[in-house]
Design an enzyme around this catalytic site. Structure first.
Site, PDB file in Angstrom:
ATOM      1  N   TYR A  73       0.837  -1.207   0.000  1.00 51.13           N
ATOM      2  CA  TYR A  73       0.000   0.000   0.000  1.00 51.13           C
ATOM      3  C   TYR A  73       0.872   1.257   0.000  1.00 51.13           C
ATOM      4  O   TYR A  73       0.675   2.174  -0.801  1.00 51.13           O
ATOM      5  CB  TYR A  73      -0.906  -0.038   1.235  1.00 51.13           C
ATOM      6  N   LYS A 130       1.130   4.123  -2.952  1.00 48.88           N
ATOM      7  CA  LYS A 130       0.745   5.526  -2.723  1.00 48.88           C
ATOM      8  C   LYS A 130       1.940   6.470  -2.969  1.00 48.88           C
ATOM      9  O   LYS A 130       1.756   7.607  -3.417  1.00 48.88           O
ATOM     10  CB  LYS A 130       0.191   5.692  -1.311  1.00 48.88           C
TER      11      LYS A 130
END
Ligand code: NAP
Length: 272
Positions: free
Chosen positions: A161, A165
């Site tokens: 994640y 990002k």
């Protein structure tokens, strides 16, 4: 009514943050296309946008699929007449559909890495890529990609994640440079911690496998509350409206000289 008459697409618009963004845009006069993988969630938010008095349209889109993203943009232009603002909010933590056994990298399934990048990175790429020619032709437009504070620094619990990002922040800068000659502003927003469905699931993983909490008997919400207390200087969760207001600002005329930036909305959790 800073966005009166503007037409916006919000991907992941049926989710926790997505709904807040859609409603904030609508309160400023924007017409909103609520796009989500879950058609029912999109419908629900589209009705709420209508109740504010703005025109809305719900469209089911999987942002990781090129054909569906093309359909989203085409249908928006066909039914709403134009496109002025693209907000890429669809995203997953990677833990949505899986049991996590530990935070060790060798226990992170390759499929989970790929799924996370398919939605968080490929999805943002496909949406930006499909909307870019529309904005270039108009010689105006706004793109706002929802990244995360997790993209500012690594995370032992969420390596896929965090990396995805960080990729969104970097990609936003590249897009800003490409689109600057065409007067299109491209920015990112980095939210801190908002208690939405992503964290309802994520906090269960946090309590179960994070070394601070594993085996301690601390429950999921309690564990997340402790993270907020210890890592956010304001010691409060952010809300979907906090993020929606930042998006409205970046979509408005007030932000005309701002491009390529990633705006932290995180109660001081990270300085940059
Ligand atoms: P959420 O409530 O789970 O919303 C995410 C939405 O995206 C859901 O409606 C989800 O649909 C949808 N989605 C998932 N995969 C998709 C796909 N392939 N195509 C289209 N839509 C898809 O989570 P959230 O907190 O609102 O998160 C929104 C964004 O904010 C994400 O990008 C997230 O990374 C970012 N963010 C959130 C936080 C936070 O603390 N909540 C912090 C930083 C950044 P389903 O429900 O059907 O999966």
């Amino acid at each position: 009514m800073r966005l009166k008459g503007k037409i916006a697409i919000v991907t992941g618009g049926g989710g926790g943050l997505g709904e807040g963004i859609c409603l904030c845009l609508a309160r400023e006069g924007a017409q909103v296309v609520v796009s989500d993988l879950d058609r029912q969630l999109a419908d629900t938010v589209a009705v709420k946008v209508g109740e504010i008095g703005s025109r809305s349209l719900a469209i089911k889109t999987d942002v990781s699929r090129e054909d569906e993203v093309k359909m989203l943009v085409d249908q928006t232009i066909q039914e709403m007449g134009d496109l002025d603002i693209l907000v890429c909010c669809a995203g997953i933590s990677g833990y949505s559909n899986r049991e996590a056994s530990s935070i060790l990298i060798e226990d992170l399934p390759v499929e989970q890495w790929d799924e996370t990048f398919a939605v968080n990175m490929r999805g943002v790429f496909l949406c930006n890529r499909t909307a870019a020619p529309v904005f270039r032709k108009k010689n105006q437009g706004r793109i706002i990609n929802i990244a995360s504070i997790a993209g500012r620094k690594g995370s032992e619990m969420l390596p896929a994640y965090s990396a995805s990002k960080a990729g969104v922040i970097s990609f936003t800068q590249s897009m800003a440079l490409q689109m600057a000659p065409h007067h299109v502003n491209v920015n990112a927003v980095c939210p801190g911690i908002i208690y939405t469905p992503i964290w309802e699931r994520g906090s269960q993983v946090l309590a179960k496998v994070h070394p601070l909490f594993a085996g301690s008997g601390v429950g999921p919400k309690e564990a997340l509350d402790m993270v907020v207390q210890t890592s956010i200087p304001f010691k409060t969760y952010q809300t979907p409206e906090d993020i929606g207001k930042a998006v409205v600002f970046l979509a408005s005329e007030e932000a005309r000289e701002i491009t390529g930036q990633a705006l932290n909305v995180c109660g001081g959790m990270y300085f940059s």
